[in-house]
Structures are given as structure tokens and as C-alpha cells.
Design a protein around this motif. Structure first.
Motif, mmCIF file in Angstrom:
data_model
loop_
_atom_site.group_PDB
_atom_site.id
_atom_site.type_symbol
_atom_site.label_atom_id
_atom_site.label_comp_id
_atom_site.label_asym_id
_atom_site.label_seq_id
_atom_site.Cartn_x
_atom_site.Cartn_y
_atom_site.Cartn_z
ATOM 1 N N ASP A 1 9.886 -1.429 4.050
ATOM 2 C CA ASP A 1 9.825 -1.243 2.440
ATOM 3 C C ASP A 1 11.027 -0.227 2.235
ATOM 4 N N LYS B 1 11.348 0.522 -5.849
ATOM 5 C CA LYS B 1 11.011 -0.307 -4.854
ATOM 6 C C LYS B 1 11.531 -1.573 -5.074
ATOM 7 N N GLY C 1 1.691 0.152 4.186
ATOM 8 C CA GLY C 1 2.164 1.481 4.089
ATOM 9 C C GLY C 1 2.681 1.879 5.316
ATOM 10 N N ALA D 1 0.733 -1.254 0.009
ATOM 11 C CA ALA D 1 -0.012 0.144 -0.165
ATOM 12 C C ALA D 1 0.984 1.196 -0.138
ATOM 13 N N GLU E 1 6.507 -1.247 8.283
ATOM 14 C CA GLU E 1 5.035 -1.458 7.858
ATOM 15 C C GLU E 1 5.027 -2.746 8.480
ATOM 16 N N PHE F 1 1.556 -0.490 -5.058
ATOM 17 C CA PHE F 1 2.448 -0.921 -6.262
ATOM 18 C C PHE F 1 2.784 -2.436 -5.841
ATOM 19 N N GLU G 1 10.910 2.199 5.257
ATOM 20 C CA GLU G 1 9.568 2.434 5.823
ATOM 21 C C GLU G 1 9.118 1.403 6.274
HETATM 22 MG MG MG Z 1 5.785 1.438 1.649
#
Ligand code: MG
Length: 318
Positions: free
Chosen positions: A189, A209, A277, A109, A160, A132, A158
Motif C-alpha cells: 500500500d 493513496k 492494513g 484497512a 499487507e 479507505f 506498507e
Molecule cells: Mg495500508
């Protein structure tokens, strides 16, 4: 249960973590249980068929696999490791991989925390869950190094939660969505912001990513029964001991149930992974007058989800 995928004697195995922090090799323990307690012939051949040979297969076995793992753990409790010295292993004897080292799909997310949307100077959050794909091959273990891609200038993190699907899941409602979760893991992430920026000029991004090692996951798959309410877990990330992200999954715009329900319209399978996310505190959210927080070789990144676990990965020069 806390389930792991690990390497021991050059073999990939699935295991469960005991209260004392040791790792039970499930195939060996269940094989011995079948032979000694149930008196089965060919017990060592039956065990991997019932448990599955890797975590995705184990998840596909559903209740049959979980019940076998629980029986194996109960059996181990009655043993002092006298029967097979490869059945119970110390943490130091193994290398942990990600609990699901090869997810089917890895759906991440984006823009899913109101505070993160604000720091990224986006005008408003999305009105449907947006995501994505990360390449499943970018997944690494909880203590593996993250290679610094030499062409990247702005490397970011990130924290998550990874939601690991445990049952075939097609167009489910939000009310029933959590019934399809096999378990949870911590996730980082890793993101190459400069690459993403150049890709996004054309409205879509992929490579920024998915460089090698851009998806540390683990250390465990904590089964869903142990986390009845995943929506209020704290998440935290530090770099070299300095806290950068410190938030709570309660700030998600589309919560875990909504994500599963929405993306289940595509059909999700056991071993697919959805990530939530990330909240505020990423390096890309720094203002020009603030010290930059981009990751560099030598940095140690710790990403932690309450009740789920902590990843500790070092950035290394390729
Ligand atoms: Mg992320």
C-alpha cells in the motif's frame, strides 16, 4: 493453485504456476483437454467461456472455473508441451500483471495493527474496522516500476495481505467469512504521506493513496484452499535489502474474518480486494532523531507474505 494474470505476445492471459515454476496458459491447456480428452467440438471456443476471459470472470465462475483449471493442469502433467508451444511458458517469456489487474473494489484497512497505531502516535486503535478506497486503476504487477510522483515529498510503503473475494458475499458472519475468499496475494500500500496529511486536515483522504502504481499486487493469487489459516502469516518488507517491517498478521486489531464480515454489509463481489492494513516499521513512524526512511527514486522495495509470495518493485523518476 497459484494463479496468475500475464502478458504473452501482447495478450492478457490467465494462468497457473506449476511446481517447476512454469506458467500454464489455462485457456490453451483447457481447450486442448476438452478437444483431446473429452472429444468436444469447438473446444477452443468453449474454454474461455467456461474459464472466463480474465481473473474477475474466472472468480465469478466459482467451482466450475476452478474445476476446469484443475483438469487443465492435470492434462498438462501428461503432456511434454508437444502440442502447443504457447501452452506451457517459462517465467522469462511472460510479464506478470497483478493476479487481479482490475479489482472491482479495492478496500484498504487503516490503523489495523496495534504496533502500527502506536508508531503513528495515534491515541488508540479504531473500535470498528476503518478503511479507505484505493483506485482500482492504481494496481500494478509484482515487478513493475512505481513512478515517483514529482510533487510528493514523503513516499512510504506498507506490506499487507490482499484478500481476494471469490463469491458474492452479503452480510456474512465471521464464522463463515473465509468461505467467501477466492485467494490471497501480497500487497504494498504505497502512500504519499505529505499528501495524506494535507487531505486529512479535512478529515478524509483519497489521492495520497492512489497515484499511478501505488498498489503493487501479486505475484500470484494463491487459492484459499492452500492457506486454511491466513491469520498467522508472517509479513516482511525490505528496502534495498534492509528489513523495515517484520511482523505477523496475528497482530491485526480486526482480523480477516472480522473485516470480511463487517464490509460484507455493503455487498462484496468476486474480484473485490480487501487489504489488511500494515504493521509497524513504515517510514512515517520514524522519530526526528532517526535516519529518514522515505522512498526515493532507485530504491527497490520487496514486500513478502509468507506462503503467498513476494513483490519486488523499483521506484523510478517519472
Ligand atoms: Mg495500508
Amino acid at each position: 493453485m497459484k494463479l496468475v494474470t500475464f502478458i504473452h505476445q501482447d495478450q492478457e492471459r490467465i494462468g497457473a504456476v506449476t511446481n517447476a515454476g512454469q506458467i500454464v496458459d489455462l485457456e490453451r491447456a483447457y481447450g486442448l483437454y476438452l478437444r483431446e480428452v473429452e472429444g468436444k467440438a469447438h473446444a477452443e471456443k468453449l474454454a474461455p467461456i467456461i474459464l472466463g476471459r480474465d481473473m474477475c470472470e474466472f472468480l465469478r465462475r466459482g467451482a466450475e472455473g476452478s474445476n476446469a483449471a484443475r483438469k487443465a493442469l492435470a492434462y498438462v502433467d501428461t503432456k511434454a508441451n508437444g502440442t502447443d508451444d504457447r501452452m506451457i511458458l517459462d517465467r522469462r517469456q511472460v510479464r506478470l500483471m497483478a493476479p487481479v489487474p482490475r479489482p472491482g473494489a479495492l478496500i484498504s484497512a487503516g490503523k489495523n495493527f496495534s504496533d502500527h497505531v502506536a508508531e503513528m502516535a495515534s491515541k488508540k486503535g479504531p473500535t470498528v474496522p476503518v478503511a479507505f478506497l484505493k483506485l482500482p486503476g492504481t494496481v500494478i504487477g509484482p515487478e513493475d516500476d512505481i513512478p515517483y510522483p514529482p510533487e510528493v515529498k514523503n513516499l512510504d510503503y506498507e506490506v499487507e495481505l490482499a484478500v481476494i473475494i471469490g463469491k458474492p458475499c452479503v452480510a456474512v458472519s465471521e464464522a463463515e467469512a473465509l468461505d467467501y475468499v477466492g485467494g490471497y496475494a501480497a500487497f504494498n500500500d504505497i502512500s504519499a504521506r505529505d499528501v495524506i496529511r494535507s487531505e486529512n486536515k479535512f478529515g478524509i483522504h483519497l489521492m495520497g493513496k492512489s497515484f499511478p502504481g501505488f498498489a503493487p499486487m501479486g505475484p500470484f493469487l494463491v487459492t484459499a484452499d492452500e492457506i486454511p489459516d491466513p491469520q498467522n502469516l508472517k509479513v516482511k518488507l525490505s528496502v534495498n535489502g534492509e528489513v523495515r517491517q517484520d511482523s505477523n498478521l496475528g497482530f491485526m486489531i480486526f482480523n480477516i474474518r472480522a473485516m470480511i464480515a463487517y464490509w460484507s454489509q455493503m455487498g462484496l463481489d468476486p474480484g473485490d480486494v480487501l487489504t489488511t492494513g500494515t504493521p509497524r516499521g513504515v517510514a512515517a513512524g520514524r522519530k526526528p532523531d532517526q535516519t529518514p526512511w522515505w522512498l526515493k527514486p532507485g530504491d527497490v522495495v520487496e514486500a513478502e507474505v509468507e506462503k503467498v509470495g513476494c513483490l519486488r518493485n523499483r521506484i523510478v523518476s517519472e
